[in-house]
Enzyme design. Structure first.
Site, PDB file in Angstrom:
ATOM      1  N   GLY A 196      57.308 -46.234 -32.152  1.00 46.00           N
ATOM      2  CA  GLY A 196      57.717 -45.144 -31.275  1.00 46.00           C
ATOM      3  C   GLY A 196      57.803 -43.773 -31.910  1.00 46.00           C
ATOM      4  N   ASP A 197      57.841 -43.708 -33.245  1.00 44.62           N
ATOM      5  CA  ASP A 197      57.934 -42.408 -33.936  1.00 44.62           C
ATOM      6  C   ASP A 197      57.244 -42.527 -35.291  1.00 44.62           C
ATOM      7  OD1 ASP A 197      58.589 -39.784 -34.492  1.00 44.62           O
ATOM      8  OD2 ASP A 197      60.678 -40.203 -35.000  1.00 44.62           O
ATOM      9  N   LEU A 198      55.974 -42.948 -35.263  1.00 40.08           N
ATOM     10  CA  LEU A 198      55.298 -43.389 -36.480  1.00 40.08           C
ATOM     11  C   LEU A 198      54.595 -42.226 -37.193  1.00 40.08           C
ATOM     12  CD1 LEU A 198      54.870 -46.003 -38.087  1.00 40.08           C
ATOM     13  CD2 LEU A 198      52.638 -46.191 -36.965  1.00 40.08           C
ATOM     14  N   ASN A 202      58.230 -42.263 -41.751  1.00 35.38           N
ATOM     15  CA  ASN A 202      58.920 -43.403 -41.152  1.00 35.38           C
ATOM     16  C   ASN A 202      58.329 -44.757 -41.536  1.00 35.38           C
ATOM     17  OD1 ASN A 202      60.915 -41.906 -40.028  1.00 35.38           O
ATOM     18  ND2 ASN A 202      60.064 -41.872 -37.954  1.00 35.38           N
TER      19      ASN A 202
END
Length: 289
Positions: A196-198, A202
């Site tokens: 979701g927030d790659l 991360n």
């Protein structure tokens, strides 16, 4: 020792059953303060934040990491607990000693991410809302991906940007046109469990070469969303994409998907960091809508 840690460390000692012998600040807390905690038998990573929303953010992070962990496809740091004391929310998880990735590490990361994306469910969304950065991210369930992406991702960020004077009302696409476009470029897809927030900050490659995902904003969506985000700020190593697409092949709409799914993250950055992201947002909106 800072006052927040003076309150928190005895609690950690009690919960883990391991006496804390040292705690030092480390890099890794863009939103929260981050520490390496040494106990008599191990090392842990501690996040501390006093914002009103911090406890909810940490619970969401724990839930997201556990969702990925349960798939047994790609590693995440194990979260031991989340709590708060005297207005200080904190999260403690395993510490991952990392190294600079090489080609084989990127290949492993790509193939394991693809395996994660093969984990599916009937609908798009997630069991609870969570956060993207420090912004709320809603995950209401939809049977249709195009409607999910419009109503749960793009429209809320457009409305926030409009409220704060960061865009003009005429820039907001017509709803039916947007949903139709998202449907055309995605086709008949199965919901995939997303990080979701790659972006590049991360993931970690452990010293032994094991890929780890951190700081997720999970939900079930189109797998290409993670790929689009991974390319937004420079991309990952070529081996990552080669390995990933050996398992999940590219769509004929690949390049368009990259740009349109990056719109969400550019809107998030516009809302978090201001007008320096305006031109990127405006360019995509003008090109496609």
């Amino acid at each position: 020792m800072s006052k927040p840690l003076a309150h928190i460390l005895p609690y950690i000692t009690s919960y883990l059953g391991e006496r804390v012998v040292n705690a030092r600040p480390v890099y890794g807390g863009d939103i929260s303060s981050a520490y390496c905690v040494d106990t008599e038998t191990g090392q842990y990573f501690l996040k501390v934040n006093s914002d009103a929303s911090a406890l909810g953010m940490f619970y969401s992070e724990q839930e997201g990491l556990q969702a990925i962990e349960e798939t047994k496809t790609i590693a995440v740091p194990h979260v031991h607990f989340v709590d708060s004391i005297d207005g200080q929310a904190f999260l403690i998880m395993d510490l991952v000693e990392s190294k600079r990735p090489d080609t084989s590490d990127y290949h492993r990361l790509g193939s394991q991410l693809a395996e994660l994306h093969l984990c599916s469910q009937a609908d798009f969304g997630f069991s609870s809302d969570n956060f993207i950065g420090s912004l709320p991210q809603q995950n209401n369930i939809h049977a249709n991906w195009a409607e999910f992406h419009w109503f749960e991702r793009i429209l809320p960020q457009l409305q926030l940007a409009l409220r704060d004077g960061l865009i003009q009302s005429q820039m907001i696409p017509e709803e039916e046109r947007a949903i139709t476009l998202f449907r055309e470029i995605s086709g008949d897809i199965r919901p995939a469990l997303l990080h979701g927030d790659l972006w590049g900050g991360n993931y970690l490659i452990a010293a032994d070469g094991t890929p780890f995902l951190i700081d997720p904003a999970v939900y079930y969506g189109h797998s290409m969303v993670d790929i689009a985000m991974s390319r937004l700020f420079g991309g990952f190593g070529a081996g990552f994409y080669d390995a990933y697409h050996e398992i999940i092949p590219k769509s004929p709409y690949y390049d368009i998907q990259i740009e349109l799914y990056q719109l969400y993250y550019l809107l998030v950055h516009l809302n978090l960091f201001g007008s320096s992201y305006y031109s990127s947002v405006a360019s995509i909106l003008k090109r496609y809508f």
